[in-house]
Design a protein around this motif. Structure first.
Motif, PDB file in Angstrom:
ATOM      1  N   ALA A  23       9.517   0.145 -12.864  1.00 12.52           N
ATOM      2  CA  ALA A  23      10.124   1.431 -13.331  1.00 12.52           C
ATOM      3  C   ALA A  23       9.351   2.684 -13.240  1.00 12.52           C
ATOM      4  CB  ALA A  23      10.373   1.194 -14.701  1.00 12.52           C
ATOM      5  N   ASP A  24       7.884   2.533 -12.775  1.00  7.55           N
ATOM      6  CA  ASP A  24       7.043   3.668 -12.467  1.00  7.55           C
ATOM      7  C   ASP A  24       5.938   3.248 -11.533  1.00  7.55           C
ATOM      8  OD1 ASP A  24       5.111   2.640 -14.208  1.00  7.55           O
ATOM      9  OD2 ASP A  24       5.765   3.662 -15.952  1.00  7.55           O
ATOM     10  N   VAL A  25       5.406   4.251 -11.220  1.00  8.82           N
ATOM     11  CA  VAL A  25       4.145   4.237 -10.150  1.00  8.82           C
ATOM     12  C   VAL A  25       3.102   3.003 -10.736  1.00  8.82           C
ATOM     13  CG1 VAL A  25       2.132   5.142  -8.919  1.00  8.82           C
ATOM     14  CG2 VAL A  25       4.413   6.317  -8.951  1.00  8.82           C
ATOM     15  N   GLN A  26       2.725   3.146 -11.987  1.00 12.29           N
ATOM     16  CA  GLN A  26       2.048   2.362 -12.706  1.00 12.29           C
ATOM     17  C   GLN A  26       2.411   0.708 -12.448  1.00 12.29           C
ATOM     18  OE1 GLN A  26      -1.282   3.337 -13.618  1.00 12.29           O
ATOM     19  NE2 GLN A  26      -1.692   1.061 -13.369  1.00 12.29           N
ATOM     20  N   ASP A  27       3.681   0.651 -12.764  1.00 13.59           N
ATOM     21  CA  ASP A  27       4.204  -0.867 -12.454  1.00 13.59           C
ATOM     22  C   ASP A  27       4.046  -1.346 -11.104  1.00 13.59           C
ATOM     23  OD1 ASP A  27       5.108  -0.739 -15.223  1.00 13.59           O
ATOM     24  OD2 ASP A  27       7.202  -0.220 -14.572  1.00 13.59           O
ATOM     25  N   ALA A  28       4.091  -0.530 -10.098  1.00 13.72           N
ATOM     26  CA  ALA A  28       4.007  -0.755  -8.798  1.00 13.72           C
ATOM     27  C   ALA A  28       2.406  -1.000  -8.571  1.00 13.72           C
ATOM     28  CB  ALA A  28       4.272   0.392  -7.801  1.00 13.72           C
ATOM     29  N   LEU A  29       1.711  -0.307  -9.133  1.00 11.86           N
ATOM     30  CA  LEU A  29       0.191  -0.621  -9.086  1.00 11.86           C
ATOM     31  C   LEU A  29      -0.192  -2.075  -9.372  1.00 11.86           C
ATOM     32  CD1 LEU A  29      -1.576   2.890  -9.535  1.00 11.86           C
ATOM     33  CD2 LEU A  29      -1.664   1.579  -7.506  1.00 11.86           C
ATOM     34  N   ASP A  30       0.137  -2.173 -10.736  1.00 14.78           N
ATOM     35  CA  ASP A  30      -0.017  -3.367 -11.497  1.00 14.78           C
ATOM     36  C   ASP A  30       0.542  -4.534 -10.968  1.00 14.78           C
ATOM     37  OD1 ASP A  30      -1.445  -1.721 -13.262  1.00 14.78           O
ATOM     38  OD2 ASP A  30      -0.003  -1.678 -14.791  1.00 14.78           O
ATOM     39  N   HIS A  31       1.870  -4.645 -10.569  1.00 15.32           N
ATOM     40  CA  HIS A  31       2.664  -5.880 -10.399  1.00 15.32           C
ATOM     41  C   HIS A  31       2.822  -6.150  -8.888  1.00 15.32           C
ATOM     42  CE1 HIS A  31       2.994  -6.277 -14.703  1.00 15.32           C
ATOM     43  NE2 HIS A  31       3.546  -5.148 -14.623  1.00 15.32           N
ATOM     44  N   LEU A  32       2.450  -5.134  -8.073  1.00 15.13           N
ATOM     45  CA  LEU A  32       2.964  -5.063  -6.604  1.00 15.13           C
ATOM     46  C   LEU A  32       1.605  -5.023  -5.755  1.00 15.13           C
ATOM     47  CD1 LEU A  32       6.213  -3.336  -6.247  1.00 15.13           C
ATOM     48  CD2 LEU A  32       5.915  -5.852  -6.724  1.00 15.13           C
ATOM     49  N   ILE A  33       0.916  -3.861  -5.712  1.00 13.36           N
ATOM     50  CA  ILE A  33      -0.221  -3.776  -4.989  1.00 13.36           C
ATOM     51  C   ILE A  33      -1.503  -4.404  -5.550  1.00 13.36           C
ATOM     52  CG2 ILE A  33      -1.860  -1.773  -4.534  1.00 13.36           C
ATOM     53  CD1 ILE A  33       0.827   0.188  -4.570  1.00 13.36           C
ATOM     54  N   GLY A  34      -1.564  -4.567  -6.744  1.00 14.12           N
ATOM     55  CA  GLY A  34      -2.481  -5.219  -7.260  1.00 14.12           C
ATOM     56  C   GLY A  34      -2.699  -6.842  -6.964  1.00 14.12           C
ATOM     57  N   ALA A  35      -1.440  -7.322  -6.960  1.00 15.89           N
ATOM     58  CA  ALA A  35      -0.974  -8.701  -6.609  1.00 15.89           C
ATOM     59  C   ALA A  35      -1.316  -8.818  -5.317  1.00 15.89           C
ATOM     60  CB  ALA A  35       0.137  -9.175  -7.292  1.00 15.89           C
ATOM     61  N   ALA A  36      -1.151  -8.069  -4.493  1.00 12.77           N
ATOM     62  CA  ALA A  36      -1.079  -8.216  -2.990  1.00 12.77           C
ATOM     63  C   ALA A  36      -2.554  -7.706  -2.308  1.00 12.77           C
ATOM     64  CB  ALA A  36      -0.090  -7.367  -2.262  1.00 12.77           C
ATOM     65  N   PHE A  37      -3.194  -6.996  -2.940  1.00 11.27           N
ATOM     66  CA  PHE A  37      -4.047  -6.196  -2.396  1.00 11.27           C
ATOM     67  C   PHE A  37      -5.265  -7.084  -1.517  1.00 11.27           C
ATOM     68  CE2 PHE A  37      -8.204  -3.554  -2.087  1.00 11.27           C
ATOM     69  CZ  PHE A  37      -7.566  -2.450  -1.320  1.00 11.27           C
ATOM     70  N   ILE A  65       6.013   5.850  -4.952  1.00 11.79           N
ATOM     71  CA  ILE A  65       5.600   4.426  -5.049  1.00 11.79           C
ATOM     72  C   ILE A  65       5.423   4.310  -3.413  1.00 11.79           C
ATOM     73  CG2 ILE A  65       6.486   2.044  -4.742  1.00 11.79           C
ATOM     74  CD1 ILE A  65       7.910   2.678  -7.654  1.00 11.79           C
ATOM     75  N   LEU A  66       6.125   4.830  -2.407  1.00 10.16           N
ATOM     76  CA  LEU A  66       5.800   4.628  -1.126  1.00 10.16           C
ATOM     77  C   LEU A  66       4.275   5.214  -0.885  1.00 10.16           C
ATOM     78  CD1 LEU A  66       9.326   5.336   0.280  1.00 10.16           C
ATOM     79  CD2 LEU A  66       8.227   3.075  -0.328  1.00 10.16           C
ATOM     80  N   GLN A  67       4.227   6.451  -1.373  1.00  6.64           N
ATOM     81  CA  GLN A  67       2.811   6.853  -1.118  1.00  6.64           C
ATOM     82  C   GLN A  67       1.614   6.085  -1.451  1.00  6.64           C
ATOM     83  OE1 GLN A  67       2.112   9.862   0.580  1.00  6.64           O
ATOM     84  NE2 GLN A  67       0.084   9.043   0.650  1.00  6.64           N
ATOM     85  N   LYS A  68       1.628   5.157  -2.778  1.00  2.65           N
ATOM     86  CA  LYS A  68       0.689   4.269  -3.236  1.00  2.65           C
ATOM     87  C   LYS A  68       0.581   3.309  -2.187  1.00  2.65           C
ATOM     88  CE  LYS A  68      -0.653   6.426  -7.110  1.00  2.65           C
ATOM     89  NZ  LYS A  68      -1.990   6.667  -7.161  1.00  2.65           N
ATOM     90  N   PHE A  69       1.522   2.593  -1.561  1.00  3.22           N
ATOM     91  CA  PHE A  69       1.446   1.620  -0.514  1.00  3.22           C
ATOM     92  C   PHE A  69       0.757   2.200   0.503  1.00  3.22           C
ATOM     93  CE2 PHE A  69       4.337  -0.735  -3.461  1.00  3.22           C
ATOM     94  CZ  PHE A  69       4.165  -1.979  -2.872  1.00  3.22           C
ATOM     95  N   ALA A  70       0.978   3.324   0.798  1.00  4.22           N
ATOM     96  CA  ALA A  70       0.443   4.026   2.228  1.00  4.22           C
ATOM     97  C   ALA A  70      -0.912   3.947   1.935  1.00  4.22           C
ATOM     98  CB  ALA A  70       1.019   5.192   2.624  1.00  4.22           C
ATOM     99  N   ASN A  71      -1.334   4.554   0.756  1.00  7.97           N
ATOM    100  CA  ASN A  71      -2.679   4.678   0.285  1.00  7.97           C
ATOM    101  C   ASN A  71      -3.485   3.242   0.405  1.00  7.97           C
ATOM    102  OD1 ASN A  71      -2.240   7.317  -0.167  1.00  7.97           O
ATOM    103  ND2 ASN A  71      -2.289   7.275  -2.449  1.00  7.97           N
ATOM    104  N   TYR A  72      -3.145   2.482  -0.185  1.00 11.32           N
ATOM    105  CA  TYR A  72      -3.675   1.054   0.114  1.00 11.32           C
ATOM    106  C   TYR A  72      -3.466   0.250   1.256  1.00 11.32           C
ATOM    107  CZ  TYR A  72      -4.972   1.612  -4.781  1.00 11.32           C
ATOM    108  OH  TYR A  72      -5.503   2.149  -6.066  1.00 11.32           O
ATOM    109  N   ARG A  73      -2.751   1.127   2.164  1.00 11.21           N
ATOM    110  CA  ARG A  73      -2.489   0.424   3.567  1.00 11.21           C
ATOM    111  C   ARG A  73      -1.881  -1.001   3.467  1.00 11.21           C
ATOM    112  NH1 ARG A  73      -6.164   3.845   4.530  1.00 11.21           N
ATOM    113  NH2 ARG A  73      -7.117   4.373   6.818  1.00 11.21           N
TER     114      ARG A  73
END
Length: 128
Positions: A23-37, A65-73
């Motif tokens: 529902a927000d950028v923090q969710d994307a960081l915690d549950h998607l980017i963090g899990a995949a990094f 959210i798309l920008q966060k994914f780009a930042n973390y490649r």
């Protein structure tokens, strides 16, 4: 629990449809980017996990959210039927069309379509 699968040498974190809503950028960081990094290059997220505001481009949520994914490649793939969102927006179809021409963000109907997109020399990738 998400699982990592490999398609043509590319590790993909496949997220469950019944996981935490994004529902927000923090969710994307915690549950998607963090899990995949540490373990994946691509994150495949069921479209149902994304808050409706993601598909309303005027909210800015998708862009953030798309920008966060780009930042973390990391590459983001939205998996599932988003036709109801496409029909409700004038801007979203353009975003989807442009994203699917690239290699970092894709919108696909199912995981089989994702596997096909990751095939070397698949449609949408230049052959030289």
């Amino acid at each position: 629990m998400p699982e990592v699968v490999e398609h043509h040498g590319v590790p993909v974190l496949v997220c469950d449809a019944d996981g935490v809503a994004i529902a927000d950028v923090q969710d994307a960081l915690d549950h998607l980017i963090g899990a995949a990094f540490a373990c994946a290059e691509v994150v495949a997220v069921p479209s149902a996990r994304l808050d409706d505001r993601f598909f309303d481009l005027s909210t800015g949520l998708a862009g953030a959210i798309l920008q966060k994914f780009a930042n973390y490649r990391l590459r983001l793939v939205v998996v599932g039927d988003i036709s109801h969102h496409l029909s409700a927006s004038s801007a979203l179809p353009d975003l989807v069309r442009e994203a699917n021409r690239g290699r970092d963000i894709w919108f696909v109907p199912d995981l089989d379509a994702l596997a096909e997109r990751l095939t070397p020399n698949a449609a949408g990738q230049s052959s030289g």
